[in-house]
Design an enzyme around this catalytic site. Structure first.
Site, PDB file in Angstrom:
ATOM      1  N   GLU A 150       0.818  -1.213   0.000  1.00 25.39           N
ATOM      2  CA  GLU A 150       0.000   0.000   0.000  1.00 25.39           C
ATOM      3  C   GLU A 150       0.858   1.272   0.000  1.00 25.39           C
ATOM      4  O   GLU A 150       0.686   2.173   0.832  1.00 25.39           O
ATOM      5  CB  GLU A 150      -0.951  -0.008   1.193  1.00 25.39           C
ATOM      6  CG  GLU A 150      -1.808  -1.269   1.248  1.00 25.39           C
ATOM      7  CD  GLU A 150      -2.660  -1.362   2.509  1.00 25.39           C
ATOM      8  OE1 GLU A 150      -2.751  -0.357   3.253  1.00 25.39           O
ATOM      9  OE2 GLU A 150      -3.230  -2.440   2.740  1.00 25.39           O
TER      10      GLU A 150
ATOM     11  N   GLU B 146      -4.883  -8.671   0.554  1.00 25.30           N
ATOM     12  CA  GLU B 146      -5.702  -8.431   1.744  1.00 25.30           C
ATOM     13  C   GLU B 146      -7.126  -8.187   1.269  1.00 25.30           C
ATOM     14  O   GLU B 146      -7.338  -7.431   0.322  1.00 25.30           O
ATOM     15  CB  GLU B 146      -5.237  -7.200   2.545  1.00 25.30           C
ATOM     16  CG  GLU B 146      -3.967  -7.351   3.320  1.00 25.30           C
ATOM     17  CD  GLU B 146      -3.674  -6.102   4.149  1.00 25.30           C
ATOM     18  OE1 GLU B 146      -4.608  -5.281   4.372  1.00 25.30           O
ATOM     19  OE2 GLU B 146      -2.508  -5.927   4.561  1.00 25.30           O
TER      20      GLU B 146
END
Length: 345
Positions: free
Chosen positions: A153, A271
């Site tokens: 991220e 995720e």
């Protein structure tokens, strides 16, 4: 027909029928589906890898948390997702033990914020080569293939200011330098994953495209994305919604972007999960019930890894599979599907 010839006729007829039956009967290969295994880059030859990360933002050891999650879900996680930063020593003894369990084979997915205490630019300039080399030695000693995410991220960490050391181009340079140095050190068992947030805000930024370090140093394209099961709340939707978020200013959704701009790269949902606010119970069944249909329509997705926690890093989201009995039952049904039957090779 004369009775004397009847035995010969019956014998001949039996042979013909037997031959026809053999022609119509499936061979062993046809009758039994081929076993799905993983290749040199841990891409399954068929089906989808199933993974988990459990116990986030708690004091519970992650290996014990994952075992509890596996018991609740009814399936062993083929992928065991862990998080590390800086000079932390990994794979840890507990992680190695999890992958050495013959009854429950697992493969590691290690996230490493390599620039912790430094900057992406400094890593790219070689200022953390000692850190990289120490990890390289441990990776080679470990021996087994495993996934490595460098700074998952990254969009959320970008400081779009010249000279900050955290520009998008610095991330790409850090990523490239690290992978190339690992290769130069003789590391052959690391399979790297570029893991994005895939958020519509970040995908609209002028620097977003600069994050990608290049197809030659990226093995898998990853996505960390969640949906709300609480109607009217932020990012309410199904599994399709977390895959298809588009830039605010228009453009391809994440899955279409990955498969169009980087065709041939396997996609990992590194995720995922469904959440509701803590104290605001909502049934997550419709999210879990939507997963299989999307996987069937999206063949580039080769792995999905659920992140499980009762309270996330923002403190107000329950991303657990068992927040309601109906939610758990739906997740167990999903976990039991044979599409997740893959043997680690």
């Amino acid at each position: 027909m004369r009775l004397a010839k009847l035995p010969k006729f019956l014998t001949a007829l039996t042979a013909v029928l037997a031959g026809a039956g053999a022609a119509l009967a499936p061979t062993a290969a046809q009758a039994a589906p081929a076993t799905c295994t993983t290749d040199a880059k841990l891409v399954p030859t068929c089906n989808v890898l199933w993974g988990g990360a459990a116990g986030g933002f708690t004091s519970t050891p992650r290996d014990l948390a994952l075992k509890g999650w596996e018991k609740a879900s009814g399936r062993t996680a083929t992928i065991f997702h862990q998080y590390h930063k800086g000079n932390e020593v990994f794979p840890t003894k507990a992680e190695i033990a999890m992958t050495n369990d013959p009854a429950n084979p697992r493969v590691l997915l290690e996230n490493w914020k390599i620039a912790y205490g430094s900057t992406w630019a400094k890593v790219a300039q070689g200022q953390q080569d000692k850190r990289i080399d120490a990890f390289a030695a441990r990776a080679k000693a470990y021996g087994k293939k495993f996934f490595l995410v460098l700074n998952h991220e990254p969009e959320n960490d970008v400081i779009a200011r010249k000279g900050s050391g955290w520009e998008a181009k610095d991330f790409a340079a850090m990523y490239r330098h690290t992978i190339e140095r690992l290769r130069d050190q003789g590391v052959t068992n690391v399979v790297n994953v570029m893991a994005y947030m895939g958020n519509e805000k970040w995908m609209s930024q002028s620097w977003w495209a600069d994050l990608y370090p290049g197809d030659d140093v990226v093995d898998w394209i990853g996505l960390d994305s969640y949906v709300s099961a609480e109607k009217g709340y932020y990012h309410y939707g199904t599994f399709a919604d977390l895959l298809d978020r588009k830039p605010k200013k228009g453009g391809l959704g994440f899955y279409d972007w990955a498969t169009t701009k980087h065709a041939g790269k396997p996609v990992m949902v590194a995720e995922w999960g469904a959440y509701h606010r803590v104290g605001k119970i909502a049934d997550k069944s419709f999210v879990y019930d939507s997963v299989l249909a999307e996987l069937q329509k999206r063949p580039a997705i080769k792995a999905i890894v659920h992140f499980d926690t009762k309270k996330d890093d923002q403190g107000d989201r329950d991303i657990s599979i068992d927040s309601t009995p109906a939610s758990l039952a739906a997740f167990q049904k999903l976990a039991a599907d044979p599409i997740f039957d893959v043997e680690i090779n």
